[in-house]
Motif scaffolding. Structure first.
Motif, short mmCIF file in Angstrom:
data_model
loop_
_atom_site.label_atom_id
_atom_site.label_comp_id
_atom_site.label_asym_id
_atom_site.label_seq_id
_atom_site.Cartn_x
_atom_site.Cartn_y
_atom_site.Cartn_z
N LEU A 167 -8.68 -7.87 0.50
CA LEU A 167 -10.06 -8.03 0.03
C LEU A 167 -10.79 -6.69 0.04
O LEU A 167 -11.44 -6.32 -0.95
N VAL A 168 -10.67 -5.97 1.15
CA VAL A 168 -11.33 -4.66 1.25
C VAL A 168 -10.76 -3.69 0.22
O VAL A 168 -11.50 -2.98 -0.47
N GLY A 169 -9.44 -3.69 0.08
CA GLY A 169 -8.81 -2.78 -0.87
C GLY A 169 -9.20 -3.08 -2.31
O GLY A 169 -9.43 -2.16 -3.11
N GLY A 170 -9.28 -4.36 -2.64
CA GLY A 170 -9.67 -4.73 -3.99
C GLY A 170 -11.10 -4.36 -4.30
O GLY A 170 -11.40 -3.83 -5.38
N LEU A 171 -12.01 -4.62 -3.35
CA LEU A 171 -13.42 -4.29 -3.57
C LEU A 171 -13.64 -2.78 -3.58
O LEU A 171 -14.46 -2.27 -4.34
N TRP A 172 -12.90 -2.07 -2.73
CA TRP A 172 -13.06 -0.62 -2.63
C TRP A 172 -12.61 0.06 -3.93
O TRP A 172 -13.28 0.97 -4.43
N SER A 173 -11.50 -0.40 -4.48
CA SER A 173 -10.98 0.21 -5.70
C SER A 173 -11.44 -0.50 -6.97
O SER A 173 -11.23 0.01 -8.07
N MET A 174 -12.04 -1.68 -6.77
CA MET A 174 -12.46 -2.51 -7.89
C MET A 174 -11.30 -2.77 -8.84
O MET A 174 -11.41 -2.70 -10.07
N SER A 175 -10.14 -3.11 -8.22
CA SER A 175 -8.97 -3.41 -9.03
C SER A 175 -8.05 -4.36 -8.27
O SER A 175 -8.03 -4.37 -7.04
N TRP A 176 -7.27 -5.15 -9.04
CA TRP A 176 -6.29 -6.02 -8.43
C TRP A 176 -5.17 -5.20 -7.79
O TRP A 176 -4.61 -5.58 -6.76
N TRP A 177 -4.81 -4.07 -8.42
CA TRP A 177 -3.75 -3.24 -7.88
C TRP A 177 -4.15 -2.66 -6.52
O TRP A 177 -3.32 -2.55 -5.61
N GLY A 178 -5.41 -2.33 -6.36
CA GLY A 178 -5.90 -1.86 -5.08
C GLY A 178 -5.76 -2.93 -4.00
O GLY A 178 -5.46 -2.62 -2.85
N ALA A 179 -5.95 -4.19 -4.40
CA ALA A 179 -5.78 -5.30 -3.46
C ALA A 179 -4.31 -5.45 -3.06
O ALA A 179 -3.98 -5.68 -1.89
N VAL A 180 -3.42 -5.28 -4.05
CA VAL A 180 -1.98 -5.43 -3.78
C VAL A 180 -1.48 -4.34 -2.83
O VAL A 180 -0.78 -4.62 -1.86
N THR A 181 -1.83 -3.08 -3.11
CA THR A 181 -1.35 -2.00 -2.25
C THR A 181 -1.97 -2.06 -0.86
O THR A 181 -1.30 -1.76 0.13
N ALA A 182 -3.23 -2.47 -0.78
CA ALA A 182 -3.86 -2.61 0.53
C ALA A 182 -3.20 -3.73 1.33
O ALA A 182 -3.04 -3.62 2.56
N PHE A 183 -2.80 -4.80 0.66
CA PHE A 183 -2.10 -5.90 1.33
C PHE A 183 -0.76 -5.41 1.86
O PHE A 183 -0.38 -5.73 2.99
N PHE A 184 -0.05 -4.62 1.04
CA PHE A 184 1.26 -4.12 1.46
C PHE A 184 1.13 -3.23 2.70
O PHE A 184 1.81 -3.44 3.71
N TRP A 185 0.25 -2.24 2.63
CA TRP A 185 0.13 -1.27 3.72
C TRP A 185 -0.73 -1.77 4.88
O TRP A 185 -0.38 -1.60 6.04
N GLY A 186 -1.86 -2.38 4.56
CA GLY A 186 -2.80 -2.80 5.60
C GLY A 186 -2.46 -4.11 6.26
O GLY A 186 -2.96 -4.39 7.36
N SER A 187 -1.60 -4.91 5.61
CA SER A 187 -1.19 -6.19 6.19
C SER A 187 0.27 -6.15 6.61
O SER A 187 0.58 -6.14 7.80
N LEU A 188 1.19 -6.09 5.65
CA LEU A 188 2.61 -6.22 5.96
C LEU A 188 3.14 -5.06 6.79
O LEU A 188 3.75 -5.26 7.85
N VAL A 189 2.94 -3.84 6.33
CA VAL A 189 3.47 -2.68 7.05
C VAL A 189 2.77 -2.53 8.40
O VAL A 189 3.40 -2.26 9.42
N ARG A 190 1.46 -2.70 8.39
CA ARG A 190 0.70 -2.57 9.65
C ARG A 190 1.17 -3.58 10.69
O ARG A 190 1.40 -3.23 11.86
N VAL A 191 1.37 -4.84 10.31
CA VAL A 191 1.82 -5.86 11.25
C VAL A 191 3.23 -5.55 11.75
O VAL A 191 3.51 -5.66 12.94
N ALA A 192 4.12 -5.17 10.83
CA ALA A 192 5.50 -4.87 11.23
C ALA A 192 5.55 -3.71 12.22
O ALA A 192 6.24 -3.78 13.24
N LEU A 193 4.83 -2.65 11.94
CA LEU A 193 4.84 -1.49 12.83
C LEU A 193 4.27 -1.85 14.20
O LEU A 193 4.85 -1.51 15.24
N LEU A 194 3.15 -2.56 14.22
CA LEU A 194 2.53 -2.93 15.49
C LEU A 194 3.43 -3.85 16.29
O LEU A 194 3.54 -3.72 17.52
N HIS A 195 4.09 -4.80 15.61
CA HIS A 195 5.01 -5.69 16.31
C HIS A 195 6.12 -4.90 17.00
O HIS A 195 6.39 -5.10 18.19
N HIS A 196 6.75 -4.01 16.27
CA HIS A 196 7.89 -3.30 16.84
C HIS A 196 7.46 -2.31 17.92
O HIS A 196 8.22 -2.08 18.87
#
Length: 329
Positions: A208-237
């Motif tokens: 949501l933040v990435g999409g609003l910040w970039s005003m694009s769907w692609w910004g939402a997708v990349t923010a989800f990848f890095w800010g959600s999936l990668v961030r959770v995986a790194l913190l877990h390990h």
């Protein structure tokens, strides 16, 4: 050191001492989840481990291309810091060990922030960790890497168990026994029971933040990848590495009854948790990195809370106490 026998798991489940210490119950309670529910939890847990881990593996090649922007870096770092310190300051040093006292609003904030790490509901997390300290690196420890013995093959198997294998164990730590204070706390019970909703928030907020910040769907997708999936995986390990690596490697300058060690190269990412030897030597201490040059951002946040008047009765390390616990040169 006494190692676990091959049938230790079955013996641990029927430990007479634990049974005697547990509060008597006349009938099954909400803690005794049906097998189908537990199987569903294991499947969901597996997905939450596997999918972010695959994202983490894909992160480096994608970063070399067009899938990483500075917006994504800022969002991922902020989410990592909030959720990570929610675990280290909130779940661990405050709720588990009582390293300081805090007003209700801050307690709720810390419980919510820690839940965003997607490491389980706060009450379950605390119960598991208190049991870990009660039996650290001995029979009964939920996640000791020394579970199967001290030979190289046994340790390799044990490291896997301590890192993430234990999460799939059907055994559940009794919360009424290991976290009775939190079970009686209405505000924390509400946060704990809201964990599924907080998982959704944790995963969708970066997009949501990435999409609003970039005003694009692609910004939402990349923010989800890095800010959600990668961030959770790194913190877990990183978190699981405290259970596995920090109980197998590292320096041990303080006396403890287990094999907890200080692993310096995990200090920044773990927010000070990898100064693990001092923590097991003095579990209620609010600072884990007590020697010169030992970075401990969690302790700095607690210090800031105290300066702002949000924390009181902080258990800071005392020189005399540290000296008494330090291993003689």
């Amino acid at each position: 050191m006494t190692t676990y026998a091959p049938d230790a798991r079955s013996r641990r489940r029927h430990n007479p001492a634990e049974t005697a210490a547990a509060p008597p119950t006349a009938a099954p309670t909400h803690e005794e989840a049906p097998e189908r529910k537990r199987a569903g939890e294991q499947i969901a847990l597996g997905l939450f481990i596997l999918i972010p881990f695959l994202a983490l593996l894909a992160a480096i090649p994608w970063a070399w291309g067009w899938g990483l922007g500075w917006h994504d870096i800022v969002i991922a770092v902020v989410m990592y810091a909030i959720s990570g310190h929610g675990v280290t300051v909130g779940f661990h040093r405050y709720f588990t060990h009582g390293s300081f006292k805090a007003p209700t609003w801050l307690r709720v904030v810390m419980a919510v922030a820690g839940s965003l790490a997607i490491e389980g509901p706060v009450i379950r997390w605390v119960a598991d960790h208190r049991k870990h300290h009660a039996f650290s690196d001995r029979e009964g420890d939920p996640h000791s890497p020394w579970r199967y013995g001290e030979t190289v093959p046994a340790l390799i198997k044990g490291l896997w168990w301590a890192h993430m294998g234990w999460l799939f164990d059907v055994e559940q730590t009794p919360r009424t026994k290991y976290a009775p204070d939190l079970m009686k706390d209405a505000a924390i019970r509400r946060v704990s029971s809201s964990f599924p909703g907080l998982v959704v928030v944790s995963l969708l907020l970066p997009a949501l933040v990435g999409g609003l910040w970039s005003m694009s769907w692609w910004g939402a997708v990349t923010a989800f990848f890095w800010g959600s999936l990668v961030r959770v995986a790194l913190l877990h390990h990183v978190t699981w590495s405290i259970n596995s690596i920090c109980h197998a490697l590292g320096e041990r300058p303080f006396k403890s009854r287990d094999k907890s060690g200080n692993v310096w190269w995990l200090a920044v990412l773990s927010m000070g948790e990898s100064w693990h030897n001092l923590h097991h030597a003095d579990p209620t201490c609010a600072r884990h990195g007590v020697d010169r040059g030992q970075v401990d951002s969690s302790a700095r946040i607690i210090w800031a809370f105290e300066k702002l008047g949000w924390a009181r009765d902080v258990r800071w390390p005392r020189p005399a106490r540290l000296a008494a616990k330090r291993v003689a040169a």
